[in-house]
Write an enzyme that holds these catalytic residues in place. Structure first.
Site, mmCIF file in Angstrom:
data_model
loop_
_atom_site.group_PDB
_atom_site.id
_atom_site.type_symbol
_atom_site.label_atom_id
_atom_site.label_comp_id
_atom_site.label_asym_id
_atom_site.label_seq_id
_atom_site.Cartn_x
_atom_site.Cartn_y
_atom_site.Cartn_z
ATOM 1 N N TYR A 133 0.807 -1.215 0.000
ATOM 2 C CA TYR A 133 0.000 0.000 0.000
ATOM 3 C C TYR A 133 0.842 1.268 0.000
ATOM 4 O O TYR A 133 1.417 1.674 1.002
ATOM 5 C CB TYR A 133 -1.008 -0.039 1.149
ATOM 6 C CG TYR A 133 -2.130 -0.979 0.773
ATOM 7 C CD1 TYR A 133 -3.343 -0.474 0.348
ATOM 8 C CD2 TYR A 133 -1.939 -2.344 0.747
ATOM 9 C CE1 TYR A 133 -4.348 -1.318 -0.070
ATOM 10 C CE2 TYR A 133 -2.922 -3.196 0.329
ATOM 11 C CZ TYR A 133 -4.120 -2.682 -0.078
ATOM 12 O OH TYR A 133 -5.106 -3.526 -0.494
ATOM 13 N N LYS A 187 2.420 -16.007 -0.843
ATOM 14 C CA LYS A 187 3.005 -16.268 -2.164
ATOM 15 C C LYS A 187 4.522 -16.411 -1.969
ATOM 16 O O LYS A 187 5.322 -15.787 -2.674
ATOM 17 C CB LYS A 187 2.641 -15.098 -3.105
ATOM 18 C CG LYS A 187 2.946 -15.328 -4.564
ATOM 19 C CD LYS A 187 1.975 -16.229 -5.289
ATOM 20 C CE LYS A 187 2.409 -16.456 -6.716
ATOM 21 N NZ LYS A 187 1.596 -17.477 -7.417
ATOM 22 N N ASP A 220 -2.949 -18.016 -4.980
ATOM 23 C CA ASP A 220 -3.702 -18.319 -6.205
ATOM 24 C C ASP A 220 -4.569 -19.567 -6.011
ATOM 25 O O ASP A 220 -5.762 -19.587 -6.355
ATOM 26 C CB ASP A 220 -2.767 -18.459 -7.425
ATOM 27 C CG ASP A 220 -1.458 -19.175 -7.115
ATOM 28 O OD1 ASP A 220 -1.265 -19.603 -5.960
ATOM 29 O OD2 ASP A 220 -0.632 -19.328 -8.041
ATOM 30 N N ASP A 244 -7.252 -8.034 1.179
ATOM 31 C CA ASP A 244 -8.197 -7.113 0.540
ATOM 32 C C ASP A 244 -8.973 -7.846 -0.566
ATOM 33 O O ASP A 244 -10.210 -7.812 -0.631
ATOM 34 C CB ASP A 244 -7.390 -5.936 -0.039
ATOM 35 C CG ASP A 244 -8.268 -4.877 -0.675
ATOM 36 O OD1 ASP A 244 -9.453 -4.784 -0.329
ATOM 37 O OD2 ASP A 244 -7.745 -4.124 -1.530
ATOM 38 N N ASP A 248 -13.118 -9.739 -0.500
ATOM 39 C CA ASP A 248 -14.238 -9.437 -1.411
ATOM 40 C C ASP A 248 -14.739 -10.724 -2.068
ATOM 41 O O ASP A 248 -15.948 -10.924 -2.231
ATOM 42 C CB ASP A 248 -13.814 -8.440 -2.499
ATOM 43 C CG ASP A 248 -13.910 -6.987 -2.036
ATOM 44 O OD1 ASP A 248 -13.795 -6.738 -0.823
ATOM 45 O OD2 ASP A 248 -14.097 -6.094 -2.887
#
Ligand code: NAD
Ligand code: IPM
Ligand code: MN
Length: 353
Positions: A133, A187, A220, A244, A248
């Site tokens: 961010y 990851k 993933d 984030d 969703d």
């Protein structure tokens, strides 16, 4: 002392869902005899119109002085550059108030069909202050830069301290709430140093909780597994941007983004915040589903020790969402924001005290 909640409506559908949330919170507190004080302050485009920034210093000070914040969504993507006052209020408040954990439950509602027909019941612990961010990870105010024209770079900050704090929060939550498993999502096959540090830290904390199962899934594959078999997840702990995006996805799989509550938690205070954005496409049309912000406010009330009004709000939401006739348009119903809010108010008032 009466807890003081600072209400920041924000942009787009923010004022509509904030009005709904305040009404429901006031009703639930009155019904259960809980005392609460609320104060409004202006952020976003309205603050910019007043010649201030989108998150004025006076609002940051008021947030620091409050016991909790109800934060509406903002149209951050449309803000002018920071030099012209366009700051991201969520980012600034998360950083200024040290709101290191973003707790994002994804839970299907009884009677409300989910997109894949599978029930979802998981909680994501998203690290909230680091990662990719740009506006919050470096003190200079930007984690992105162009070393030469045509080449852009992003810094991704991962620290042992932040990984430890979010890891502890996730395991402590699991232990306190009878959750069986924590999954770290990462990851580290590509970002070996940064996600390697994150994983190593979470693994160490998992060792302090032998009663809770622990596993690790690459991000993933996690996206695919969330769709295929959401029941394999219980509590998820992950870094900022993965949290984030996956939150969703998870909440959409649980019924819809308009239902997705979240709490930004810090050592001193907390901010209730809908998971979705300011939905400019439906702003001002009485179409917004206020469930996400209302559910977030219930999380904040519970965090502040006000379990009774929190439970009455959650029960009213469950009852309203269970019936097609009392749903908003985003989830196949026909009620507008105002009518749906009236249903919730009636359900709270009619419930046994
Ligand atoms: P969005 O979440 O605002 O909207 C995505 C879709 O979901 C839209 O079709 C919208 O109409 C619908 N939707 C969202 N919330 C809804 C609700 N409560 N009821 C019914 N439908 C709802 O995402 P976006 O369009 O990508 O972003 C719009 C703006 O919001 C951007 O400026 C973005 O930066 C900002 N944003 C802010 C926050 C925040 O303040 N926490 C979070 C995400 C995005
Ligand atoms: C969220 C939002 C914000 C974030 C944006 C508006 C900066 O997407 O709260 O989920 O990424 O943190
Ligand atoms: Mn988001």
């Amino acid at each position: 002392m009466t807890p003081l909640l600072l209400c920041l409506a924000g942009d787009g559908i923010g004022p509509e869902i904030m009005a709904a949330t305040k009404k429901v919170v006031v009703t639930a507190c009155a019904r259960s005899g809980a005392k609460i004080e609320m104060q409004d302050r202006t952020i976003g485009f309205r603050a910019l119109d007043d010649g201030l920034s989108t998150i004025p210093q006076s609002v940051i000070d008021a947030a620091c002085a409050s016991d909790g914040i109800i934060l509406g969504p903002v149209s951050h993507n449309d803000y002018p550059p920071r030099e012209e006052g366009g700051l991201n209020p969520s980012g600034v408040l998360r950083k200024e108030l040290d709101l290191f954990a973003n707790i994002r439950p994804a839970r299907s509602f009884e009677g409300l069909q989910t997109p894949t027909g599978q029930d979802v019941d998981l909680v994501i612990f998203r690290e909230n202050l680091e990662g990719f961010y740009a506006d919050r990870n470096l003190h200079s105010g930007s984690g992105e830069f162009m070393p030469v024209p045509g080449v852009a770079m992003s810094m991704r900050l991962i620290t042992e301290r932040a990984s430890e704090r979010i890891g502890r929060a996730a395991f402590d939550f699991a232990a306190a709430n009878g959750r069986k498993k924590v999954t770290a999502i990462h990851k580290a096959n590509v970002m070996r140093t940064s996600d390697g540090l994150f994983l190593e830290t979470i693994r160490r904390i998992s060792g302090e909780h032998p009663e809770i199962q622990y596993d690790e899934v690459l991000v993933d594959a996690a996206a695919a597994l969330l769709v295929r078999d959401p029941g394999r997840f219980d509590v998820i702990v992950t870094t900022n941007m993965f949290g984030d995006i996956l939150s969703d996805l998870a909440t959409e799989l649980a019924g819809g983004l308009g239902l997705a509550a979240s709490l930004n938690l810090g050592p001193v205070t907390a901010a209730a915040q809908a998971q979705h954005g300011s939905a400019p496409d439906i702003a001002g049309q009485d179409k917004a589903n206020p469930t996400s912000l209302i559910g977030s406010a219930a999380m904040l009330l519970r965090h502040l020790g006000q379990a009774a009004p929190a439970a009455s709000i959650e029960t009213a939401l469950r009852k309203a969402l269970a019936r097609q006739e009392t749903r908003t348009a985003d989830i196949g119903g026909s009620l507008g924001t105002l009518a749906f809010t009236s249903v919730l108010v009636d359900l709270i008032q009619e419930a046994d005290a």
